[in-house]
Design a protein around this motif. Structure first.
Motif, mmCIF file in Angstrom:
data_model
loop_
_atom_site.group_PDB
_atom_site.id
_atom_site.type_symbol
_atom_site.label_atom_id
_atom_site.label_comp_id
_atom_site.label_asym_id
_atom_site.label_seq_id
_atom_site.Cartn_x
_atom_site.Cartn_y
_atom_site.Cartn_z
ATOM 1 N N ILE A 1 -19.124 47.356 101.168
ATOM 2 C CA ILE A 1 -19.748 46.648 100.060
ATOM 3 C C ILE A 1 -21.248 46.874 100.126
ATOM 4 N N HIS A 2 -21.821 47.210 98.995
ATOM 5 C CA HIS A 2 -23.240 47.526 98.924
ATOM 6 C C HIS A 2 -23.937 46.547 97.990
ATOM 7 N N GLN A 3 -25.160 46.236 98.332
ATOM 8 C CA GLN A 3 -26.002 45.421 97.462
ATOM 9 C C GLN A 3 -27.377 46.059 97.386
ATOM 10 N N TRP A 4 -27.962 46.010 96.207
ATOM 11 C CA TRP A 4 -29.352 46.425 96.087
ATOM 12 C C TRP A 4 -30.016 45.717 94.927
ATOM 13 N N PRO A 5 -31.343 45.530 95.057
ATOM 14 C CA PRO A 5 -32.150 45.970 96.194
ATOM 15 C C PRO A 5 -31.981 45.047 97.402
ATOM 16 N N ALA A 6 -32.543 45.427 98.520
ATOM 17 C CA ALA A 6 -32.471 44.597 99.715
ATOM 18 C C ALA A 6 -33.454 43.436 99.628
ATOM 19 N N THR A 7 -34.618 43.703 99.095
ATOM 20 C CA THR A 7 -35.622 42.654 98.884
ATOM 21 C C THR A 7 -36.247 42.841 97.516
ATOM 22 N N LEU A 8 -36.712 41.723 96.956
ATOM 23 C CA LEU A 8 -37.279 41.760 95.611
ATOM 24 C C LEU A 8 -38.272 40.615 95.480
ATOM 25 N N VAL A 9 -39.439 40.917 94.969
ATOM 26 C CA VAL A 9 -40.443 39.910 94.669
ATOM 27 C C VAL A 9 -40.721 39.990 93.180
ATOM 28 N N GLN A 10 -40.477 38.903 92.478
ATOM 29 C CA GLN A 10 -40.599 38.898 91.028
ATOM 30 C C GLN A 10 -41.426 37.697 90.574
ATOM 31 N N PRO A 11 -42.213 37.855 89.516
ATOM 32 C CA PRO A 11 -42.969 36.694 88.998
ATOM 33 C C PRO A 11 -42.064 35.778 88.188
ATOM 34 N N VAL A 12 -42.463 34.523 88.118
ATOM 35 C CA VAL A 12 -41.766 33.565 87.264
ATOM 36 C C VAL A 12 -41.723 34.082 85.821
ATOM 37 N N GLY A 13 -40.564 33.929 85.206
ATOM 38 C CA GLY A 13 -40.416 34.345 83.822
ATOM 39 C C GLY A 13 -39.944 35.777 83.633
ATOM 40 N N SER A 14 -39.888 36.541 84.704
ATOM 41 C CA SER A 14 -39.435 37.935 84.597
ATOM 42 C C SER A 14 -37.907 37.994 84.673
ATOM 43 N N PRO A 15 -37.313 39.105 84.213
ATOM 44 C CA PRO A 15 -35.859 39.230 84.279
ATOM 45 C C PRO A 15 -35.409 39.663 85.668
ATOM 46 N N LEU A 16 -34.092 39.535 85.893
ATOM 47 C CA LEU A 16 -33.522 39.870 87.191
ATOM 48 C C LEU A 16 -32.219 40.637 86.991
ATOM 49 N N SER A 17 -32.000 41.624 87.830
ATOM 50 C CA SER A 17 -30.707 42.291 87.877
ATOM 51 C C SER A 17 -30.428 42.695 89.313
ATOM 52 N N LEU A 18 -29.398 42.110 89.898
ATOM 53 C CA LEU A 18 -28.949 42.461 91.244
ATOM 54 C C LEU A 18 -27.572 43.096 91.114
ATOM 55 N N GLU A 19 -27.363 44.146 91.879
ATOM 56 C CA GLU A 19 -26.106 44.883 91.745
ATOM 57 C C GLU A 19 -25.315 44.881 93.044
ATOM 58 N N CYS A 20 -24.025 44.843 92.896
ATOM 59 C CA CYS A 20 -23.100 44.855 94.025
ATOM 60 C C CYS A 20 -21.961 45.805 93.688
ATOM 61 N N THR A 21 -21.628 46.690 94.633
ATOM 62 C CA THR A 21 -20.477 47.564 94.427
ATOM 63 C C THR A 21 -19.614 47.572 95.678
ATOM 64 N N VAL A 22 -18.333 47.717 95.477
ATOM 65 C CA VAL A 22 -17.366 47.740 96.565
ATOM 66 C C VAL A 22 -16.662 49.090 96.540
ATOM 67 N N GLU A 23 -16.440 49.649 97.718
ATOM 68 C CA GLU A 23 -15.725 50.919 97.836
ATOM 69 C C GLU A 23 -14.482 50.735 98.686
ATOM 70 N N GLY A 24 -13.474 51.530 98.416
ATOM 71 C CA GLY A 24 -12.305 51.569 99.278
ATOM 72 C C GLY A 24 -11.235 50.553 98.975
ATOM 73 N N THR A 25 -11.330 49.890 97.834
ATOM 74 C CA THR A 25 -10.306 48.940 97.436
ATOM 75 C C THR A 25 -10.265 48.906 95.918
ATOM 76 N N SER A 26 -9.199 48.359 95.384
ATOM 77 C CA SER A 26 -9.108 48.236 93.932
ATOM 78 C C SER A 26 -8.700 46.802 93.581
#
Lengths: 117, 114
Positions: free
Chosen positions: B4-29
């Motif tokens: 299982i992968h996640q990115w980014p590892a760290t993120l610094v964002q200002p208040v009011g900005s958008p966010l997108s965190l992603e997660c993917t899984v391999e080897g299973t369905s």
């Protein structure tokens, strides 16, 4: 209601001594119980689980846990602690009362284990 | 084996900005997928879970949303971040219906909202 409790915020133990991290649960029916470990700035790692069978469950990294139905406990143990075992430990129980289409786990608040050299 | 992968590892964002965190899984369905938030290095709060593509359930009302555009992809989003959104975000997966119960976690994303 299904619940799990970890009564100790922190456990301190000297390297080489046995360690115990406590967990108690409250569920209706037979419990499914789990232990996880989290190292700093990392995700949780699955250590072991109890579903049925032998009350002593062996897991990763030399850890084991003892299921005690009369005391509703599932304590995590290791005969000889290592400094590298220092981490945050979570107990979890499956919530059979949940009907949302997946096997929901209820996590305890976590216990920080500090092993001193 | 499954990963299982996640990115980014760290993120610094200002208040009011958008966010997108992603997660993917391999080897299973057809996995079940989860987003948790961990505040102050302690307890876990389940935010969202998904039992299939396009199927999202929210555990708590909040400033965040989740989507599952593909079987093994899970995205956590926000249109406008709040200071209170800071924390450690963990994605996890478990086997689908009829599978075992344990969940497997990704490495996490540390989000700091400034």
């Amino acid at each position: 209601a299904q619940s799990v409790a970890q009564p100790e915020d922190q456990v301190n133990v000297a390297e080489g001594n046995p360690l115990t991290v406590k967990c108690t649960y409250s569920v209706s029916g037979n419990p499914y119980l789990f232990w996880y470990v989290q190292y700093p700035n990392r995700g949780l790692q699955f250590l072991l689980k109890y579903i049925t069978g032998d009350n002593l469950v062996k897991g990763s990294y030399g850890f084991e846990a003892e299921f005690n139905k009369s005391q509703t406990s599932f304590h995590l143990k290791k005969p000889s602690a290592l400094v590298s075992d220092s981490a945050l430990y979570f107990c979890a129980v499956r919530d059979f009362a949940f009907s949302g289409g997946y096997n929901k786990l209820i996590f305890g608040a976590g216990t920080r284990l500090a092993v001193h050299p | 084996s499954q990963t299982i992968h996640q990115w980014p590892a760290t993120l610094v964002q200002p208040v009011g900005s958008p966010l997108s965190l992603e997660c993917t899984v391999e080897g299973t369905s057809n996995p079940n997928l989860y987003w948790y938030r961990q505040a102050a290095g302690r307890g876990l709060q389940l935010l969202f879970y998904s039992v299939g593509i396009g199927q999202i359930s929210s555990e708590v009302p909040q400033n965040l949303s989740a989507s599952r555009p593909q079987d093994r992809q899970f995205i956590l989003s926000s249109k406008k971040l709040l200071l209170s959104d800071s924390g450690f975000y963990l994605c996890a997966w478990s086997q689908g219906a009829g599978g075992t119960d344990e969940q497997y976690f990704g490495p996490g994303t540390r989000l700091t909202v400034t």
